[in-house]
Design a protein around this motif. Structure first.
Motif, PDB file in Angstrom:
ATOM      1  N   ARG A  23      -5.910  -2.183  -1.656  1.00  0.00           N
ATOM      2  CA  ARG A  23      -5.483  -0.918  -2.260  1.00  0.00           C
ATOM      3  C   ARG A  23      -6.689  -0.112  -2.734  1.00  0.00           C
ATOM      4  O   ARG A  23      -6.698   1.123  -2.663  1.00  0.00           O
ATOM      5  CB  ARG A  23      -4.520  -1.192  -3.413  1.00  0.00           C
ATOM      6  N   THR A  49       5.405 -11.703  -0.369  1.00  0.00           N
ATOM      7  CA  THR A  49       6.761 -11.217  -0.613  1.00  0.00           C
ATOM      8  C   THR A  49       6.958  -9.835   0.000  1.00  0.00           C
ATOM      9  O   THR A  49       5.998  -9.145   0.366  1.00  0.00           O
ATOM     10  CB  THR A  49       7.028 -11.141  -2.116  1.00  0.00           C
ATOM     11  N   ALA A  50       8.224  -9.424   0.075  1.00  0.00           N
ATOM     12  CA  ALA A  50       8.534  -8.085   0.587  1.00  0.00           C
ATOM     13  C   ALA A  50       7.857  -7.028  -0.268  1.00  0.00           C
ATOM     14  O   ALA A  50       7.359  -6.014   0.253  1.00  0.00           O
ATOM     15  CB  ALA A  50      10.052  -7.886   0.610  1.00  0.00           C
ATOM     16  N   GLU A  51       7.823  -7.245  -1.573  1.00  0.00           N
ATOM     17  CA  GLU A  51       7.161  -6.301  -2.478  1.00  0.00           C
ATOM     18  C   GLU A  51       5.663  -6.223  -2.180  1.00  0.00           C
ATOM     19  O   GLU A  51       5.073  -5.128  -2.137  1.00  0.00           O
ATOM     20  CB  GLU A  51       7.376  -6.731  -3.932  1.00  0.00           C
ATOM     21  N   GLN A  52       5.034  -7.364  -1.969  1.00  0.00           N
ATOM     22  CA  GLN A  52       3.602  -7.377  -1.660  1.00  0.00           C
ATOM     23  C   GLN A  52       3.320  -6.704  -0.321  1.00  0.00           C
ATOM     24  O   GLN A  52       2.337  -5.968  -0.172  1.00  0.00           O
ATOM     25  CB  GLN A  52       3.079  -8.820  -1.657  1.00  0.00           C
ATOM     26  N   GLN A  53       4.194  -6.943   0.653  1.00  0.00           N
ATOM     27  CA  GLN A  53       3.992  -6.348   1.969  1.00  0.00           C
ATOM     28  C   GLN A  53       4.277  -4.853   1.972  1.00  0.00           C
ATOM     29  O   GLN A  53       3.744  -4.110   2.814  1.00  0.00           O
ATOM     30  CB  GLN A  53       4.850  -7.062   3.011  1.00  0.00           C
ATOM     31  N   SER A  54       5.101  -4.400   1.041  1.00  0.00           N
ATOM     32  CA  SER A  54       5.338  -2.954   0.947  1.00  0.00           C
ATOM     33  C   SER A  54       4.193  -2.258   0.221  1.00  0.00           C
ATOM     34  O   SER A  54       3.937  -1.068   0.441  1.00  0.00           O
ATOM     35  CB  SER A  54       6.668  -2.680   0.220  1.00  0.00           C
ATOM     36  N   ALA A  55       3.480  -3.012  -0.629  1.00  0.00           N
ATOM     37  CA  ALA A  55       2.342  -2.427  -1.361  1.00  0.00           C
ATOM     38  C   ALA A  55       1.161  -2.204  -0.431  1.00  0.00           C
ATOM     39  O   ALA A  55       0.431  -1.216  -0.559  1.00  0.00           O
ATOM     40  CB  ALA A  55       1.938  -3.342  -2.515  1.00  0.00           C
TER      41      ALA A  55
END
Length: 297
Positions: A23, A49-55
Motif C-alpha cells: 500500500r 483473507t478476502a479483506e486483505q485481498q481487497s486491500a
C-alpha cells in the motif's frame, strides 16, 4: 527496476507487513506460496483473507484448481512474465512467501525440466502402488546411477519424479540438472523476517488453533477423495486425514500439525539463512524495512 523479496518462516507475519508495504508503494503482492495458489486450499494454507485481498491485489492466490498440474518452473515463467508487465507501472515490485523452491526459481532460476505427460505420471503412480518404493529405487539405480547415489531414497516423490523424466525423455534426470544461476533484468533485494523462537512457536500454535476454529477439519473432509494429490501432501491436511481415518484422536492430530509446522519453520530458516544477501528484520520493524528498501528506489 527492483524486485523486493520478503520471506521467512510460516506464521512469522509476512502477510500483514507486506500489505502495508504494498500500500505504501501502490503496488500488488506477488505470492510465493506453493499451496496458497490452489483455490481449494484456503484454511489449511492461511490464505490471505478476502479483506486483505481487497486491500491489495494479490497474484497467485487461489488461481488454479487442485487437479491442475503446476510446478516451480512454470511459476518462474509466470512470474517473470507478470513482472515484465508490472515494471511498466512501477519500478518497485514485491514478491513474498515462504516456499523455498518458488523463491529460488524467481531469484536464481530453475533447471528447464520437461513437464511430465499425464500418461507417464499415471503409470508411475500405478507402479508405486503395485510394486512399492524399493522396486522404483532399483529402477532409478539402473537408469540414472548418478542421481540414485544422491537422491533421498525414502522420499517417493523425488524418486518418482526422476523416473518420470527418465522414461519421458530417454535421458537421465542428472542431465537436466545444470543448476546454473540465471541473470535477471532487474535488481533483487532480499529481506528475511524472523522472531525469537518461542515467540514464533507461540504464533504457530495460535495459527493452528485458529485454523481449526475456521473449519480446517471440514475443509480436509471435503478433500479426502483427492488425498493422493501432491498438493495435499501438506502439513495440516495429512494430519486431518489421519484423524478421519481413525488413526489419531482430533487432539493428537492438532498437536501433530503444530509440531510438524514448527519443524517446517526450522527447515525454512535453515534454507533462507544460506543466502548471504538476505537482510534480516523483525516483522514489526516496518519503518526500518521501508528505509532499507528506499535505498533501491
Amino acid at each position: 527496476m527492483t524486485l523486493i523479496v520478503i520471506t521467512g518462516p510460516t506464521a512469522v507475519g509476512k502477510t500483514a507487513l507486506c500489505i502495508d508495504i504494498a500500500r505504501h508503494y501502490g503496488i500488488p503482492i506477488i505470492n510465493a506460496d506453493s499451496r496458497q495458489i490452489y483455490r481449494e486450499l484456503r484454511i489449511g494454507t492461511a490464505t490471505p483473507t478476502a479483506e486483505q485481498q481487497s486491500a491489495v491485489k494479490h497474484y497467485f492466490v487461489g488461481s488454479i484448481g487442485i487437479d491442475d498440474y503446476y510446478n516451480a518452473s512454470m511459476y518462474e515463467q509466470d512470474v517473470l512474465q507478470l513482472l515484465e508487465e508490472q515494471f511498466q507501472h512501477s519500478p518497485i515490485q514485491l514478491l513474498t512467501g515462504g516456499s523455498m523452491m518458488y523463491i529460488d526459481a524467481v531469484c536464481n532460476g530453475i533447471d528447464d525440466i520437461p513437464t511430465i505427460r499425464d500418461d507417464i505420471r499415471e503409470e508411475m503412480k500405478r507402479r508405486y502402488q503395485q510394486e512399492g518404493l524399493e522396486a522404483l529405487c532399483e529402477d532409478l539405480r539402473r537408469l540414472d546411477p548418478e542421481h540414485y547415489a544422491i537422491v533421498d531414497r525414502k522420499n517417493y516423490r523425488r524418486v518418482i519424479h526422476a523416473l518420470e523424466i527418465c522414461y519421458q525423455t530417454g535421458q537421465t534426470y542428472t542431465s537436466f540438472r545444470k543448476q546454473e544461476k540465471k541473470e535477471r533484468p532487474f535488481r533483487i533485494v532480499r529481506i528475511g523476517l524472523n522472531r525469537e523462537r518461542e515467540e514464533l512457536y507461540q504464533r504457530i500454535n495460535q495459527r493452528v488453533d485458529q485454523m481449526m476454529a475456521d473449519g480446517l477439519l471440514d475443509e480436509a473432509r471435503s478433500l479426502i477423495d483427492k488425498r493422493t494429490n501432491n498438493a495435499l501432501n501438506t502439513v495440516g491436511y495429512k494430519e486431518m486425514f489421519a484423524y478421519l481415518d481413525g488413526r489419531w484422536t482430533l487432539d493428537e492430530a492438532v498437536e501433530r500439525i503444530k509440531g510438524n509446522t514448527r519443524r517446517y519453520a526450522r527447515k525454512q530458516l535453515t534454507w533462507f539463512k544460506r543466502d548471504e544477501q538476505m537482510q534480516w528484520f523483525h516483522p514489526e520493524q516496518k519503518e526500518h524495512i521501508l528505509k532499507y528498501i528506499s535505498q533501491y528506489e
